[in-house]
Design a protein around this motif. Structure first.
Motif, PDB file in Angstrom:
ATOM      1  N   MET A   1      -3.090   7.563   8.324  1.00  0.00           N
ATOM      2  CA  MET A   1      -4.453   6.865   8.807  1.00  0.00           C
ATOM      3  C   MET A   1      -4.321   6.140   9.929  1.00  0.00           C
TER       4      MET A   1
ATOM      5  N   ILE B   1      -5.532  -3.263  11.497  1.00  0.00           N
ATOM      6  CA  ILE B   1      -6.069  -1.787  11.333  1.00  0.00           C
ATOM      7  C   ILE B   1      -7.557  -1.877  11.497  1.00  0.00           C
ATOM      8  N   GLY B   2      -8.382  -2.876  11.088  1.00  0.00           N
ATOM      9  CA  GLY B   2      -9.629  -2.859  11.523  1.00  0.00           C
ATOM     10  C   GLY B   2      -9.881  -2.662  13.193  1.00  0.00           C
ATOM     11  N   ARG B   3      -9.205  -3.445  13.907  1.00  0.00           N
ATOM     12  CA  ARG B   3      -9.060  -3.688  15.173  1.00  0.00           C
ATOM     13  C   ARG B   3      -8.809  -2.193  15.692  1.00  0.00           C
TER      14      ARG B   3
ATOM     15  N   THR C   1       0.784  -1.237   0.023  1.00  0.00           N
ATOM     16  CA  THR C   1      -0.093  -0.110   0.227  1.00  0.00           C
ATOM     17  C   THR C   1       0.750   1.285  -0.253  1.00  0.00           C
TER      18      THR C   1
ATOM     19  N   HIS D   1      -1.526  -5.526   8.456  1.00  0.00           N
ATOM     20  CA  HIS D   1      -2.468  -6.452   8.053  1.00  0.00           C
ATOM     21  C   HIS D   1      -3.751  -5.876   8.479  1.00  0.00           C
ATOM     22  N   PRO D   2      -4.777  -5.716   7.427  1.00  0.00           N
ATOM     23  CA  PRO D   2      -6.159  -4.929   7.359  1.00  0.00           C
ATOM     24  C   PRO D   2      -6.781  -5.525   8.815  1.00  0.00           C
ATOM     25  N   LEU D   3      -6.514  -6.885   9.382  1.00  0.00           N
ATOM     26  CA  LEU D   3      -7.238  -7.129  10.402  1.00  0.00           C
ATOM     27  C   LEU D   3      -6.822  -6.330  11.465  1.00  0.00           C
TER      28      LEU D   3
ATOM     29  N   GLY E   1     -11.058  -2.785   8.327  1.00  0.00           N
ATOM     30  CA  GLY E   1      -9.497  -2.457   7.880  1.00  0.00           C
ATOM     31  C   GLY E   1      -9.456  -2.165   6.556  1.00  0.00           C
ATOM     32  N   ARG E   2      -9.938  -2.990   5.740  1.00  0.00           N
ATOM     33  CA  ARG E   2      -9.835  -2.770   4.292  1.00  0.00           C
ATOM     34  C   ARG E   2     -10.728  -1.594   3.986  1.00  0.00           C
TER      35      ARG E   2
ATOM     36  N   LEU F   1     -14.783   6.803   7.166  1.00  0.00           N
ATOM     37  CA  LEU F   1     -13.788   6.118   6.452  1.00  0.00           C
ATOM     38  C   LEU F   1     -14.395   6.350   4.926  1.00  0.00           C
TER      39      LEU F   1
ATOM     40  N   ALA G   1      -9.182   0.682  14.487  1.00  0.00           N
ATOM     41  CA  ALA G   1     -10.240   1.628  13.970  1.00  0.00           C
ATOM     42  C   ALA G   1     -11.385   1.262  14.819  1.00  0.00           C
TER      43      ALA G   1
ATOM     44  N   ASN H   1      -1.444   4.617   4.261  1.00  0.00           N
ATOM     45  CA  ASN H   1      -1.840   3.589   5.230  1.00  0.00           C
ATOM     46  C   ASN H   1      -0.674   3.138   6.318  1.00  0.00           C
TER      47      ASN H   1
ATOM     48  N   ALA I   1     -10.473   1.279   5.671  1.00  0.00           N
ATOM     49  CA  ALA I   1      -9.808   2.059   5.931  1.00  0.00           C
ATOM     50  C   ALA I   1      -8.545   2.436   5.168  1.00  0.00           C
ATOM     51  N   MET I   2      -8.012   1.456   4.587  1.00  0.00           N
ATOM     52  CA  MET I   2      -6.849   1.297   3.905  1.00  0.00           C
ATOM     53  C   MET I   2      -7.144   1.757   2.310  1.00  0.00           C
TER      54      MET I   2
END
Lengths: 362, 362
Positions: free
Chosen positions: A243, A196-198, A14, A192-194, B197-198, B247, A200, A239, B200-201
């Protein structure tokens, strides 16, 4: 000349979306910054957890202070040194208690000199705190399968608690595919998107927080900067820094605005901020007029600008015009010696956390 | 009296962090809103993709317009109806082409009347567009294992493309554990951290976007509201509306600020916004003085306030003082009849998307 942000260069695919190319990671070429307004260096031996009283003490910065015309310098180099000492002590303690030493594995593909330097520096940093480092160096023409095999081996290796794939990878490889192969339990980069999701989501905890934004917040914490209820502006929405930095500030109850290339009045918005984190890679973009008197400024940019008087032909400057910021901000990070050294310290911290989590140590 | 936001009530455990309790989902009790300033209703038969020319035409709202003293009403009920018609046509087309009908499964545990109503309404909505609906109704004293078994069955069932677990679950169950059991490919609520996460990215695409914030953005799109480069303020930072709405706005190049309970000057910040999305569950909190002339206001709140003149003893109002907003905004969603009907339309849309993805249909 290329600009960048002072993030660890093992960043994910990214990062390619960013308008920066890699130049130096700010860790390699650190030197003591001696600027004309480099005053009021704080002793960074602050307690990790600050009591309200200590925050109120004069050693700490409040966003509203700035009674003088010269900002305190947020000395990332000293803070990073202190963090490394803390990690070192914890690593020793862990070894004594359960005989386990945290381990960081780095996978390097090809012969890029800069990549080799970064990997060498990570190795050195690991050594300095007693973390084991592992390295696999594959040739430029290695197959994707070989890289995946190395990752899989490290995923399965209980002595490895963190895995980094040094980027960029050779162009014949699918970077996303390779990065996705790193198990989330060892994804010390935190991209890892997981994760980043957590990051957020309220009520969720990421396994790892990306190193550079984590370093920014750690600097604010160690300098006693109050975040809760403060206006924060993050400049840049990458990313890897902008963010996640915004998400971290929000987790700490700041009121966050994100300024980016499409923002029409970045100066006006930034001037409302008590806390500014800039990560855009534009030399001296944030002028004094962008800064509210008494704001705290964290400058993630590391931008080389031509300088005939330097032996290297260039010098490094931040996104923030340092001299102007010093006149108006309460505190500011220098470049280099600000956020840069924090990134690798946070990488070590993430590796230690991973080992502690694996072995259920608080 | 309890307040809420007009989101689908099958929300995740994280929703429990919100200061709202569930009251009505805004879909159940929809009625035609007849307010004193309910003027300028737009014909919502807009093209899905807007050309620049059509955006410029007078049928569309620009954040700077508001030449009159009465806002356009963003008619969510009509837009939702149109979306359902579009979905209906696509479902039929899919059935004709490959013989597959999208399917939504709902798991209901216990005998809460409100939950039963929500499930019934989802079922009706599915029927209205030709989506198959599946339901498992387990008794209050069912074991967690039984719920997990139902989820597992739906995960494996190729005729099911979306799975919802109706919340709240009985207290003896681990909600997080149960929600995590829904495969991400069928998580039509879009609350999985990997999806967030996705979202957000940059450069990543979520499999599903949470229904209510998706509905908000869809309203902006359908009413031709330009988002790129605009100042947007999201009031509220819940996992199910505020955070994902922010987001989404950021993905569309707005400059986003998030205002929340710790924000010191919410009015001042909100007044800077060209686009306001409010999702806090506080009746009439956003007054006219919070709104910049010409702003577009999306009101997600559905708050019951006592009203002796109503047969039910209460009426529903939004977070935004509608009468005041109408005098200053360019456009505003009514409550009810604004965002509420969009949520279930987006649930149907997510179910259709899931079926299309499964069968590789564009």
């Amino acid at each position: 000349m290329a600009s960048m942000i002072s993030t660890d260069p093992s960043f994910s695919a990214t990062a390619r979306l960013l308008p920066f190319t890699r130049f130096s990671n700010g860790v390699v070429s650190l030197r003591r910054f001696v600027g004309p307004l480099h005053v009021g260096l704080l002793n960074p031996t602050f307690p990790r957890t600050l009591s309200l009283n200590s925050i109120r003490s004069s050693r700490f910065i409040t966003a509203a202070m700035a009674t003088e015309q010269s900002a305190k310098v947020i000395d990332g180099k000293s803070v990073a040194k202190q963090i490394r000492e803390e990690i070192s002590a914890e690593v020793l303690k862990m070894k004594d208690a359960i005989g386990v030493v945290p381990g960081l594995a780095v996978i390097l593909v090809g012969d890029r000199k800069d990549s080799a330097t970064y990997v060498r520096n990570k190795k050195k940093a690991c050594e300095s705190v007693g973390i084991n480092s592992f390295e696999v160096h594959l040739p430029e023409d290695a197959s994707e399968q070989e890289v995946l095999k190395s990752i899989s081996d490290f995923n399965d290796d209980p002595s490895v608690h963190g895995i980094l794939v040094q980027l960029p990878l050779p162009s014949h490889m699918d970077e996303q595919n390779i990065l996705n192969a790193v198990t989330i339990e060892k994804d010390v980069d935190g991209f890892h998107p997981l994760n980043i999701g957590r990051l957020a989501m309220r009520g969720r905890e990421p396994l790892f927080v990306p190193c550079t934004p984590k370093g920014c917040i750690e600097l604010l914490h160690r300098y006693g900067v109050d975040i809760k209820g403060k206006r924060a502006v993050v400049i840049g929405r990458s990313n890897i820094v902008g963010m996640p930095a915004a998400l971290l500030l929000q987790r700490e109850d700041a009121t966050v605005s994100i300024v980016h290339s499409r923002t029409k009045n970045p100066e006006e918005i930034t001037r409302q901020a008590d806390i500014i984190i800039s990560a855009v890679g534009q030399p001296n973009m944030v002028r004094g007029s962008w800064i509210k008197p008494g704001a705290v400024v964290i400058d993630v940019g590391i931008n080389p600008v031509e300088d005939a008087s330097s032996p290297r032909g260039y010098r490094l400057v931040g996104d923030v015009c340092y001299e102007e910021a010093c006149k108006i901000a309460a505190a500011v990070t220098p470049v280099p010696g600000g956020v840069g050294p924090m990134t690798i310290a946070m990488l070590l911290s993430n590796t230690l956390s991973s080992a502690k989590r694996t072995h259920n140590i608080k």
